[in-house]
Design an enzyme around this catalytic site. Structure first.
Site, PDB file in Angstrom:
ATOM      1  N   ALA A  81      17.031  73.311  22.277  1.00 46.09           N
ATOM      2  CA  ALA A  81      18.010  73.372  21.274  1.00 46.09           C
ATOM      3  C   ALA A  81      18.035  74.730  20.369  1.00 46.09           C
ATOM      4  CB  ALA A  81      17.945  72.172  20.221  1.00 46.09           C
ATOM      5  N   GLY A  82      19.389  75.295  20.481  1.00 49.04           N
ATOM      6  CA  GLY A  82      19.451  76.638  19.516  1.00 49.04           C
ATOM      7  C   GLY A  82      20.890  76.920  19.642  1.00 49.04           C
ATOM      8  N   SER A 124      14.409  84.272  26.182  1.00 54.56           N
ATOM      9  CA  SER A 124      15.292  84.967  26.739  1.00 54.56           C
ATOM     10  C   SER A 124      14.936  86.295  27.166  1.00 54.56           C
ATOM     11  CB  SER A 124      16.400  85.200  25.976  1.00 54.56           C
ATOM     12  OG  SER A 124      17.494  86.068  26.180  1.00 54.56           O
ATOM     13  N   TYR A 149      20.546  86.868  17.284  1.00 52.96           N
ATOM     14  CA  TYR A 149      20.093  86.084  18.033  1.00 52.96           C
ATOM     15  C   TYR A 149      18.786  86.148  18.980  1.00 52.96           C
ATOM     16  CZ  TYR A 149      19.954  83.685  22.735  1.00 52.96           C
ATOM     17  OH  TYR A 149      19.476  82.926  23.838  1.00 52.96           O
ATOM     18  N   LYS A 153      14.846  84.670  18.833  1.00 54.23           N
ATOM     19  CA  LYS A 153      13.927  84.426  20.078  1.00 54.23           C
ATOM     20  C   LYS A 153      12.759  85.013  20.031  1.00 54.23           C
ATOM     21  CE  LYS A 153      16.577  81.428  22.177  1.00 54.23           C
ATOM     22  NZ  LYS A 153      16.306  80.013  22.273  1.00 54.23           N
ATOM     23  N   ARG A 292      31.034  97.119  25.943  1.00 48.98           N
ATOM     24  CA  ARG A 292      30.908  96.014  24.824  1.00 48.98           C
ATOM     25  C   ARG A 292      29.667  96.998  23.981  1.00 48.98           C
ATOM     26  NH1 ARG A 292      29.769  90.203  26.485  1.00 48.98           N
ATOM     27  NH2 ARG A 292      27.922  90.874  27.259  1.00 48.98           N
TER      28      ARG A 292
HETATM   29  P1  NAD Z   1      23.637  75.012  24.880  1.00 47.52           P
HETATM   30  O1  NAD Z   1      24.430  75.488  23.761  1.00 47.52           O
HETATM   31  O2  NAD Z   1      24.779  74.727  26.122  1.00 47.52           O
HETATM   32  O3  NAD Z   1      22.732  74.146  24.680  1.00 47.52           O
HETATM   33  C1  NAD Z   1      22.008  74.147  23.419  1.00 47.52           C
HETATM   34  C2  NAD Z   1      22.071  72.800  23.011  1.00 47.52           C
HETATM   35  O4  NAD Z   1      21.355  72.498  21.725  1.00 47.52           O
HETATM   36  C3  NAD Z   1      23.282  72.259  22.711  1.00 47.52           C
HETATM   37  O5  NAD Z   1      23.687  71.000  23.319  1.00 47.52           O
HETATM   38  C4  NAD Z   1      23.405  71.916  21.110  1.00 47.52           C
HETATM   39  O6  NAD Z   1      24.406  71.110  20.687  1.00 47.52           O
HETATM   40  C5  NAD Z   1      22.008  71.751  20.892  1.00 47.52           C
HETATM   41  N1  NAD Z   1      21.618  72.036  19.385  1.00 47.52           N
HETATM   42  C6  NAD Z   1      21.884  73.459  18.745  1.00 47.52           C
HETATM   43  N2  NAD Z   1      21.285  73.404  17.498  1.00 47.52           N
HETATM   44  C7  NAD Z   1      20.761  72.173  17.517  1.00 47.52           C
HETATM   45  C8  NAD Z   1      19.828  71.365  16.469  1.00 47.52           C
HETATM   46  N3  NAD Z   1      19.608  72.408  15.181  1.00 47.52           N
HETATM   47  N4  NAD Z   1      19.451  70.366  16.455  1.00 47.52           N
HETATM   48  C9  NAD Z   1      19.700  69.501  17.806  1.00 47.52           C
HETATM   49  N5  NAD Z   1      20.447  70.142  18.833  1.00 47.52           N
HETATM   50  C10 NAD Z   1      20.946  71.267  18.653  1.00 47.52           C
HETATM   51  O7  NAD Z   1      23.201  76.534  25.283  1.00 47.52           O
HETATM   52  P2  NAD Z   1      22.079  76.468  26.790  1.00 47.52           P
HETATM   53  O8  NAD Z   1      22.745  77.643  27.521  1.00 47.52           O
HETATM   54  O9  NAD Z   1      21.919  75.317  27.605  1.00 47.52           O
HETATM   55  O10 NAD Z   1      20.964  77.407  26.471  1.00 47.52           O
HETATM   56  C11 NAD Z   1      19.796  76.528  26.171  1.00 47.52           C
HETATM   57  C12 NAD Z   1      18.567  77.444  25.534  1.00 47.52           C
HETATM   58  O11 NAD Z   1      18.516  78.414  26.391  1.00 47.52           O
HETATM   59  C13 NAD Z   1      18.920  77.723  24.441  1.00 47.52           C
HETATM   60  O12 NAD Z   1      17.857  77.860  23.476  1.00 47.52           O
HETATM   61  C14 NAD Z   1      19.369  79.473  24.645  1.00 47.52           C
HETATM   62  O13 NAD Z   1      19.093  80.265  23.459  1.00 47.52           O
HETATM   63  C15 NAD Z   1      18.385  79.779  25.784  1.00 47.52           C
HETATM   64  N6  NAD Z   1      18.884  80.547  26.677  1.00 47.52           N
HETATM   65  C16 NAD Z   1      20.089  80.504  26.991  1.00 47.52           C
HETATM   66  C17 NAD Z   1      20.776  81.515  27.970  1.00 47.52           C
HETATM   67  C18 NAD Z   1      21.956  81.587  28.506  1.00 47.52           C
HETATM   68  O14 NAD Z   1      22.626  82.419  28.955  1.00 47.52           O
HETATM   69  N7  NAD Z   1      22.671  80.302  28.638  1.00 47.52           N
HETATM   70  C19 NAD Z   1      19.788  82.674  28.192  1.00 47.52           C
HETATM   71  C20 NAD Z   1      18.631  82.902  27.914  1.00 47.52           C
HETATM   72  C21 NAD Z   1      18.176  81.911  27.030  1.00 47.52           C
HETATM   73  N1  UFG Z   2      30.857  91.428  31.008  1.00 50.95           N
HETATM   74  C1  UFG Z   2      32.123  91.853  31.078  1.00 50.95           C
HETATM   75  N2  UFG Z   2      33.119  90.903  30.826  1.00 50.95           N
HETATM   76  C2  UFG Z   2      33.182  89.948  30.117  1.00 50.95           C
HETATM   77  C3  UFG Z   2      31.766  89.366  29.792  1.00 50.95           C
HETATM   78  C4  UFG Z   2      30.722  90.016  30.345  1.00 50.95           C
HETATM   79  O1  UFG Z   2      32.496  92.996  31.785  1.00 50.95           O
HETATM   80  O2  UFG Z   2      34.076  89.254  29.710  1.00 50.95           O
HETATM   81  C5  UFG Z   2      29.676  92.064  31.477  1.00 50.95           C
HETATM   82  C6  UFG Z   2      28.736  92.615  30.353  1.00 50.95           C
HETATM   83  O3  UFG Z   2      29.181  93.943  29.890  1.00 50.95           O
HETATM   84  C7  UFG Z   2      27.357  92.723  31.198  1.00 50.95           C
HETATM   85  C8  UFG Z   2      27.477  91.261  32.198  1.00 50.95           C
HETATM   86  O4  UFG Z   2      28.939  91.091  32.398  1.00 50.95           O
HETATM   87  O5  UFG Z   2      27.455  94.010  32.217  1.00 50.95           O
HETATM   88  C9  UFG Z   2      26.899  90.158  32.081  1.00 50.95           C
HETATM   89  O6  UFG Z   2      27.228  89.885  30.403  1.00 50.95           O
HETATM   90  P1  UFG Z   2      26.997  88.291  29.788  1.00 50.95           P
HETATM   91  O7  UFG Z   2      27.610  88.372  28.459  1.00 50.95           O
HETATM   92  O8  UFG Z   2      27.386  87.307  30.715  1.00 50.95           O
HETATM   93  O9  UFG Z   2      25.380  88.347  29.849  1.00 50.95           O
HETATM   94  P2  UFG Z   2      24.371  89.114  29.062  1.00 50.95           P
HETATM   95  O10 UFG Z   2      23.450  89.857  29.976  1.00 50.95           O
HETATM   96  O11 UFG Z   2      25.171  90.283  28.185  1.00 50.95           O
HETATM   97  O12 UFG Z   2      23.512  88.386  28.060  1.00 50.95           O
HETATM   98  C10 UFG Z   2      23.139  87.082  28.506  1.00 50.95           C
HETATM   99  C11 UFG Z   2      23.222  86.187  27.296  1.00 50.95           C
HETATM  100  C12 UFG Z   2      22.199  86.414  26.288  1.00 50.95           C
HETATM  101  C13 UFG Z   2      20.829  86.710  26.907  1.00 50.95           C
HETATM  102  C14 UFG Z   2      20.939  87.713  27.928  1.00 50.95           C
HETATM  103  C15 UFG Z   2      19.369  87.887  28.411  1.00 50.95           C
HETATM  104  O13 UFG Z   2      24.463  85.900  26.910  1.00 50.95           O
HETATM  105  O14 UFG Z   2      22.099  85.204  25.318  1.00 50.95           O
HETATM  106  O15 UFG Z   2      21.908  87.169  29.074  1.00 50.95           O
HETATM  107  O16 UFG Z   2      19.060  86.670  29.015  1.00 50.95           O
HETATM  108  F1  UFG Z   2      20.056  87.060  26.053  1.00 50.95           F
END
Ligand code: NAD
Ligand code: UFG
Length: 336
Positions: A81-82, A124, A149, A153, A292
Site C-alpha cells: 500500500a502506498g 523501488s 515519492y 521509499k 522529462r
Molecule cells: P497501485 O497503486 O496499483 O497499488 C497500491 C494499492 O495501495 C492501491 O490499491 C491503493 O488503493 C492502496 N493504498 C494506497 N494507500 C493506501 C492506504 N493508506 N491504505 C490502504 N490502501 C492503500 O500500485 P502498484 O504499482 O501495485 O505498487 C505497489 C507498491 O509497489 C507501491 O508501494 C509502489 O510504490 C511500489 N512500486 C511500484 C512500482 C511501479 O512502477 N508500479 C515500482 C516500484 C515500486
Molecule cells: N517515457 C516516455 N514517455 C512516456 C512515459 C515514459 O518516453 O509517456 C520514458 C521515460 O522517459 C523513461 C522510460 O520511458 O525513459 C520509463 O518511464 P516510466 O515513467 O515508465 O518509468 P520510470 O523509470 O521513470 O519510473 C518508474 C516508476 C517509479 C519508480 C522507477 C524505478 O514510475 O515509481 O520506475 O523503479 F521509482
C-alpha cells in the site's frame, strides 16, 4: 499460511495474490481503494477459483489494524500500500509522506503489538537515484532521491533498517522493484491507471487501443543505445513470483534482507514501442519530445543476489510483457 497483503487490490498486489493462492497460501487483503477497483477481487476469483478475504480500510487506521491482527493468525505481511505517482508527489509532499511513511510506521507498530514480525516491503529502484554505474547492485549508494515519492521509499527503508537493528527478532525484506509491466496471461488482470498514465507501458497500450493519439518519447539525446531512456522492465508475474521466493527464502530468517527484483536487461523506449507494435500487429504512433525533468538515462539491475540467495530469476521476455499487456488492454479497453 495467512499473509496480510496491504494494497492487495492494486496492480502488483493483485497479481501477487494470484501467485500466492496458486502456491497454496492464503492472502488477506486490506486496501482503501484510493487507487483500485473492487472488481479486482472477482478477477482474482475467476483466475484462481478462490475469493480472498478483502477488508476495506486504511493502513493509517491503527484500530482497524489492531482488530484485524486480533481476528486472524497472520504469519507475515507484504506491504504494497502506498501512493506512487512521482509528479503528484512533488505537488503533494505531505500527502505522500503521510501515506507512505506514516502509514508504514502505523503498520509496523500494529504488527509489533500483535507479535507479527515478518515484513516484506515494496521498495523501488528509485532509492538509487541517478546511478553511478550499471548494473545496480544492492550495495550501490542509496538516498540521493529526486522527488518526495522516492524519498518516502528511502525513508521507510531507513525506518525498517533501524527497527531491525533495535529489535533483531524481526525479519524485514526490502524488495527494490525495477520497472514492473505486463499483465496476467489470462487478460483478466492488468494495470489500470486512473487519468493520463505516467508510465511508459500503460501509455503505449492506451495509444494502441485508441484511447490516446500518440506517445510522447521523452528525449532521444541520452547517451544510450538509441538515445532514448533505458530501463529494466520486469513482467509483473515474475515480480509476483519474486515475492513468494522472498517469503520462502528469507521470510523466516531474522534480520534485514535486501534484493533487487529486475531482469538484468535494459530496453530503450523505442525498443518497447517496437515490441508493442509487434504484439498488437500495428504501428504505435509516437513523437520525439523534450526530456522529462528528473529522468535518468539508464538503469538496470544486477540480479545475482536474488538468484544466489532466493533461487529466483525473472524468465519472461519483453515480447511476453507486450503480448500480455495487449491482451489485457484489448479485452478491457477502459480498464476494470
Ligand atoms: P497501485 O497503486 O496499483 O497499488 C497500491 C494499492 O495501495 C492501491 O490499491 C491503493 O488503493 C492502496 N493504498 C494506497 N494507500 C493506501 C492506504 N493508506 N491504505 C490502504 N490502501 C492503500 O500500485 P502498484 O504499482 O501495485 O505498487 C505497489 C507498491 O509497489 C507501491 O508501494 C509502489 O510504490 C511500489 N512500486 C511500484 C512500482 C511501479 O512502477 N508500479 C515500482 C516500484 C515500486
Ligand atoms: N517515457 C516516455 N514517455 C512516456 C512515459 C515514459 O518516453 O509517456 C520514458 C521515460 O522517459 C523513461 C522510460 O520511458 O525513459 C520509463 O518511464 P516510466 O515513467 O515508465 O518509468 P520510470 O523509470 O521513470 O519510473 C518508474 C516508476 C517509479 C519508480 C522507477 C524505478 O514510475 O515509481 O520506475 O523503479 F521509482
Amino acid at each position: 499460511m495467512e499473509v496480510l497483503i496491504t494494497g492487495g487490490m492494486g496492480y502488483i498486489g493483485s497479481h501477487t495474490c494470484v501467485e500466492m493462492i496458486e502456491a497454496g497460501m492464503t492472502p488477506i487483503i486490506i486496501d482503501n481503494l484510493c487507487n483500485a477497483k473492487a472488481e479486482v477481487l472477482n478477477r482474482i476469483e475467476q483466475i484462481t477459483g478462490v475469493k480472498p478475504l478483502f477488508l476495506q480500510g486504511d493502513i493509517r487506521d491503527e484500530a482497524f489494524l489492531d482488530s484485524l491482527f486480533a481476528a486472524h493468525d497472520i504469519h507475515s505481511v507484504i506491504h504494497f500500500a502506498g501512493l506512487k505517482a512521482v509528479g503528484e508527489s512533488v505537488a503533494k509532499p505531505l500527502e505522500y509522506y503521510d501515506n507512505n511513511v506514516n502509514g508504514s510506521l502505523v503498520l509496523a507498530r500494529a504488527m509489533r503489538k500483535a507479535g507479527v514480525k515478518r515484513l516484506v516491503f515494496s521498495s523501488s529502484a528509485t532509492v538509487y537515484g541517478d546511478p553511478q554505474q550499471v548494473p545496480i547492485t544492492e550495495s550501490s549508494p542509496v538516498g540521493e532521491t529526486t522527488n518526495p515519492y522516492g524519498t518516502s521509499k528511502f525513508m521507510v527503508e531507513q525506518c525498517l533498517t533501524d527497527l531491525v537493528h533495535a529489535e533483531p527478532d524481526w525479519s524485514v525484506t526490502l524488495l527494490r522493484y525495477f520497472n514492473p509491466v505486463g499483465a496476467h496471461p489470462s487478460g483478466l488482470m492488468g494495470e489500470d491507471p486512473q487519468g493520463i498514465p505516467n508510465n511508459l507501458m500503460p501509455f503505449i497500450a492506451q495509444v494502441a487501443v485508441g484511447r490516446r493519439e500518440k506517445l510522447a518519447v521523452f528525449g532521444d539525446d541520452y547517451s544510450t543505445k538509441d538515445g532514448t531512456g533505458v530501463r529494466d522492465y520486469i513482467h509483473v508475474m515474475d515480480l509476483a513470483s519474486g515475492h513468494i521466493a522472498a517469503l520462502k527464502g528469507v521470510g523466516e530468517k531474522a534480520g534485514l534482507h535486501v534484493f533487487n527484483l529486475g531482469t538484468g536487461q535494459g530496453s530503450s523506449v523505442l525498443e518497447m514501442v517496437q515490441a508493442f507494435s509487434q504484439a498488437c500487429g500495428k504501428p504505435v504512433a509516437y513523437e520525439i519530445c523534450p526530456r522529462r525533468p528528473g529522468d535518468i538515462a539508464e538503469c538496470w539491475a544486477s540480479t545475482e543476489k536474488a538468484e544466489r540467495e532466493l533461487g529466483w530469476k525473472a524468465t519472461r521476455s519483453v515480447a511476453e510483457m507486450a503480448a500480455d499487456t495487449w491482451r489485457w488492454q484489448s479485452n478491457n479497453p477502459q480498464g476494470y
